[in-house]
Design a protein around this motif. Structure first.
Motif, PDB file in Angstrom:
ATOM      1  N   GLY A  40       0.775  -1.227   0.000  1.00 40.19           N
ATOM      2  CA  GLY A  40       0.000   0.000   0.000  1.00 40.19           C
ATOM      3  C   GLY A  40       0.809   1.280   0.000  1.00 40.19           C
ATOM      4  N   VAL A  41       2.092   1.188  -0.279  1.00 41.88           N
ATOM      5  CA  VAL A  41       2.956   2.374  -0.342  1.00 41.88           C
ATOM      6  C   VAL A  41       3.586   2.425  -1.729  1.00 41.88           C
ATOM      7  CG1 VAL A  41       4.911   3.608   0.658  1.00 41.88           C
ATOM      8  CG2 VAL A  41       3.446   2.209   2.130  1.00 41.88           C
ATOM      9  N   PHE A  42       3.388   3.545  -2.416  1.00 41.57           N
ATOM     10  CA  PHE A  42       3.779   3.670  -3.814  1.00 41.57           C
ATOM     11  C   PHE A  42       4.683   4.882  -4.011  1.00 41.57           C
ATOM     12  CE2 PHE A  42      -0.294   1.634  -3.465  1.00 41.57           C
ATOM     13  CZ  PHE A  42      -0.298   0.625  -4.414  1.00 41.57           C
ATOM     14  N   GLY A  49       5.344  10.327  -3.471  1.00 46.21           N
ATOM     15  CA  GLY A  49       4.873   9.137  -2.781  1.00 46.21           C
ATOM     16  C   GLY A  49       3.367   9.118  -2.609  1.00 46.21           C
ATOM     17  N   LEU A  50       2.805   7.919  -2.488  1.00 48.51           N
ATOM     18  CA  LEU A  50       1.389   7.740  -2.202  1.00 48.51           C
ATOM     19  C   LEU A  50       1.252   6.649  -1.148  1.00 48.51           C
ATOM     20  CD1 LEU A  50      -1.578   8.520  -3.025  1.00 48.51           C
ATOM     21  CD2 LEU A  50      -1.534   6.463  -4.466  1.00 48.51           C
ATOM     22  N   ILE A  51       0.560   6.971  -0.062  1.00 51.97           N
ATOM     23  CA  ILE A  51       0.315   6.024   1.018  1.00 51.97           C
ATOM     24  C   ILE A  51      -1.183   5.758   1.059  1.00 51.97           C
ATOM     25  CG2 ILE A  51       0.522   5.626   3.504  1.00 51.97           C
ATOM     26  CD1 ILE A  51       2.740   7.909   3.373  1.00 51.97           C
ATOM     27  N   ARG A 102      -4.631   3.455   8.901  1.00 51.08           N
ATOM     28  CA  ARG A 102      -3.188   3.252   8.876  1.00 51.08           C
ATOM     29  C   ARG A 102      -2.491   4.459   9.498  1.00 51.08           C
ATOM     30  NH1 ARG A 102      -0.061   1.268   3.449  1.00 51.08           N
ATOM     31  NH2 ARG A 102       1.439  -0.018   4.602  1.00 51.08           N
ATOM     32  N   ARG A 103      -1.551   4.202  10.389  1.00 52.24           N
ATOM     33  CA  ARG A 103      -0.830   5.271  11.056  1.00 52.24           C
ATOM     34  C   ARG A 103       0.271   5.824  10.152  1.00 52.24           C
ATOM     35  NH1 ARG A 103       2.450   4.746  16.821  1.00 52.24           N
ATOM     36  NH2 ARG A 103       3.747   6.626  16.546  1.00 52.24           N
ATOM     37  N   VAL A 104       0.295   7.149  10.037  1.00 51.01           N
ATOM     38  CA  VAL A 104       1.356   7.851   9.316  1.00 51.01           C
ATOM     39  C   VAL A 104       1.825   8.991  10.213  1.00 51.01           C
ATOM     40  CG1 VAL A 104       1.974   9.193   7.279  1.00 51.01           C
ATOM     41  CG2 VAL A 104       0.411   7.256   7.056  1.00 51.01           C
ATOM     42  N   ASP A 105       3.113   9.010  10.528  1.00 53.08           N
ATOM     43  CA  ASP A 105       3.684  10.029  11.409  1.00 53.08           C
ATOM     44  C   ASP A 105       4.451  11.059  10.587  1.00 53.08           C
ATOM     45  OD1 ASP A 105       2.774   8.677  13.692  1.00 53.08           O
ATOM     46  OD2 ASP A 105       4.580   7.425  13.746  1.00 53.08           O
ATOM     47  N   THR A 124      16.050  22.540   4.419  1.00 51.80           N
ATOM     48  CA  THR A 124      15.370  23.816   4.624  1.00 51.80           C
ATOM     49  C   THR A 124      15.125  23.963   6.125  1.00 51.80           C
ATOM     50  OG1 THR A 124      13.102  22.937   4.502  1.00 51.80           O
ATOM     51  CG2 THR A 124      14.150  23.569   2.408  1.00 51.80           C
ATOM     52  N   SER A 125      14.474  25.042   6.509  1.00 52.63           N
ATOM     53  CA  SER A 125      14.124  25.250   7.918  1.00 52.63           C
ATOM     54  C   SER A 125      12.944  24.395   8.353  1.00 52.63           C
ATOM     55  CB  SER A 125      13.770  26.723   8.156  1.00 52.63           C
ATOM     56  OG  SER A 125      12.589  27.062   7.435  1.00 52.63           O
ATOM     57  N   HIS A 126      12.259  23.769   7.393  1.00 56.70           N
ATOM     58  CA  HIS A 126      10.952  23.162   7.685  1.00 56.70           C
ATOM     59  C   HIS A 126      10.792  21.775   7.060  1.00 56.70           C
ATOM     60  CE1 HIS A 126      10.765  25.630   4.018  1.00 56.70           C
ATOM     61  NE2 HIS A 126      10.006  24.656   3.540  1.00 56.70           N
ATOM     62  N   ASP A 127      11.876  21.017   6.955  1.00 59.89           N
ATOM     63  CA  ASP A 127      11.807  19.674   6.357  1.00 59.89           C
ATOM     64  C   ASP A 127      10.854  18.764   7.130  1.00 59.89           C
ATOM     65  OD1 ASP A 127      13.944  20.121   4.400  1.00 59.89           O
ATOM     66  OD2 ASP A 127      15.260  20.180   6.158  1.00 59.89           O
ATOM     67  N   VAL A 128      10.047  18.017   6.400  1.00 62.35           N
ATOM     68  CA  VAL A 128       9.127  17.044   6.996  1.00 62.35           C
ATOM     69  C   VAL A 128       9.535  15.646   6.558  1.00 62.35           C
ATOM     70  CG1 VAL A 128       6.736  16.228   7.096  1.00 62.35           C
ATOM     71  CG2 VAL A 128       7.219  18.691   7.081  1.00 62.35           C
ATOM     72  N   VAL A 129       9.655  14.750   7.530  1.00 58.61           N
ATOM     73  CA  VAL A 129       9.895  13.330   7.285  1.00 58.61           C
ATOM     74  C   VAL A 129       8.571  12.605   7.489  1.00 58.61           C
ATOM     75  CG1 VAL A 129      11.043  11.267   8.171  1.00 58.61           C
ATOM     76  CG2 VAL A 129      12.321  13.407   7.948  1.00 58.61           C
ATOM     77  N   VAL A 130       8.167  11.803   6.498  1.00 61.65           N
ATOM     78  CA  VAL A 130       6.901  11.071   6.551  1.00 61.65           C
ATOM     79  C   VAL A 130       7.204   9.600   6.808  1.00 61.65           C
ATOM     80  CG1 VAL A 130       4.772  10.505   5.325  1.00 61.65           C
ATOM     81  CG2 VAL A 130       5.890  12.726   4.931  1.00 61.65           C
ATOM     82  N   HIS A 131       6.705   9.069   7.923  1.00 60.84           N
ATOM     83  CA  HIS A 131       7.027   7.712   8.355  1.00 60.84           C
ATOM     84  C   HIS A 131       5.776   6.843   8.322  1.00 60.84           C
ATOM     85  CE1 HIS A 131       8.409   4.886  11.854  1.00 60.84           C
ATOM     86  NE2 HIS A 131       8.744   4.384  10.678  1.00 60.84           N
ATOM     87  N   VAL A 132       5.886   5.690   7.661  1.00 56.56           N
ATOM     88  CA  VAL A 132       4.815   4.687   7.642  1.00 56.56           C
ATOM     89  C   VAL A 132       5.313   3.511   8.466  1.00 56.56           C
ATOM     90  CG1 VAL A 132       3.207   3.414   6.175  1.00 56.56           C
ATOM     91  CG2 VAL A 132       4.344   5.457   5.272  1.00 56.56           C
TER      92      VAL A 132
END
Length: 216
Positions: A7-9, A21-23, A126-129, A138-146
């Protein structure tokens, strides 16, 4: 779309070697970065990966550089998530003009939902953090964790096939610390903002870029 875990593409683009990405969850989905190409919205709508007849309910912007955010309008209506310091305005088009001199025809879409350090989203059960570990690319990088898939979307904190980029909004001195915190998530797969998926060892060994005013 290429399925890299259940389910992660990912969606690979030849332009700037971009990776989106697609979750997916039960009747719901989340897009990681909107990219530059509005055609992806139509592709997702007909792919069966999103809710019937619709696109993702949320987009998460890993940072505000033009190649990651310009197509957001094509996916509306949806929530647009980003770090609280992520600003979407016409200043980002100056960097776009270095690569694409023709004028931008769309509308810039600002985040509708923001967070500071960490927030957990429910994507169809489904949990996504979403994590912000401090300034780096950058000053505002986001890490997406499945967590259940062992997948992390790193945005441009990581690049494969080319050196990571450190423009005038980067903080190279904190970059390794941010990567170390990301690796504490124990990812099996790390999806870079540009290039093919990599593993944790690749991230441990990657060179930290020096500040370069010409970088995107």
């Amino acid at each position: 779309m290429i399925e890299i875990a259940d389910g992660v593409f990912i969606k690979r683009h030849s332009e700037l070697d971009l990776t989106l990405g697609l979750i997916t969850g039960s009747g719901d989905s989340l897009l990681v970065d909107s990219g530059m190409d509005p055609a992806l919205a139509a592709e997702l709508g007909s792919s069966g990966l999103c809710s019937p007849g619709s696109g993702p309910s949320r987009i998460v912007l890993t940072h505000n550089h033009f190649d990651h955010v310009l197509a957001t309008e094509a996916f509306l209506p949806c929530e647009v998530w980003a770090h609280e310091d992520c600003v979407i305005d016409e200043s980002l088009l100056e960097n776009r003009a270095v690569y694409y001199p023709e004028p931008f025809e769309g509308t810039l879409i600002a985040p509708t939902h923001t967070f500071r350090d960490t927030v957990t989203l429910d994507v169809g059960g489904r949990r996504v953090d979403l994590h912000h570990f401090g300034p780096a690319h950058t000053s505002h990088d986001v890490v997406v964790h499945v967590p259940d898939a062992g997948v992390v979307f790193a945005g441009d904190l990581v690049e494969e096939g080319a050196e990571a980029q450190a423009g005038t909004d980067a903080t190279p001195s904190n970059w390794r610390h941010v990567l170390d915190l990301m690796l504490e998530l124990d990812p099996r797969i790390v999806v870079p903002g540009h290039g093919n998926p990599v593993d944790a060892q690749f991230v441990r060994e990657m060179a930290i870029p020096a500040l370069n005013p010409e970088a995107r």
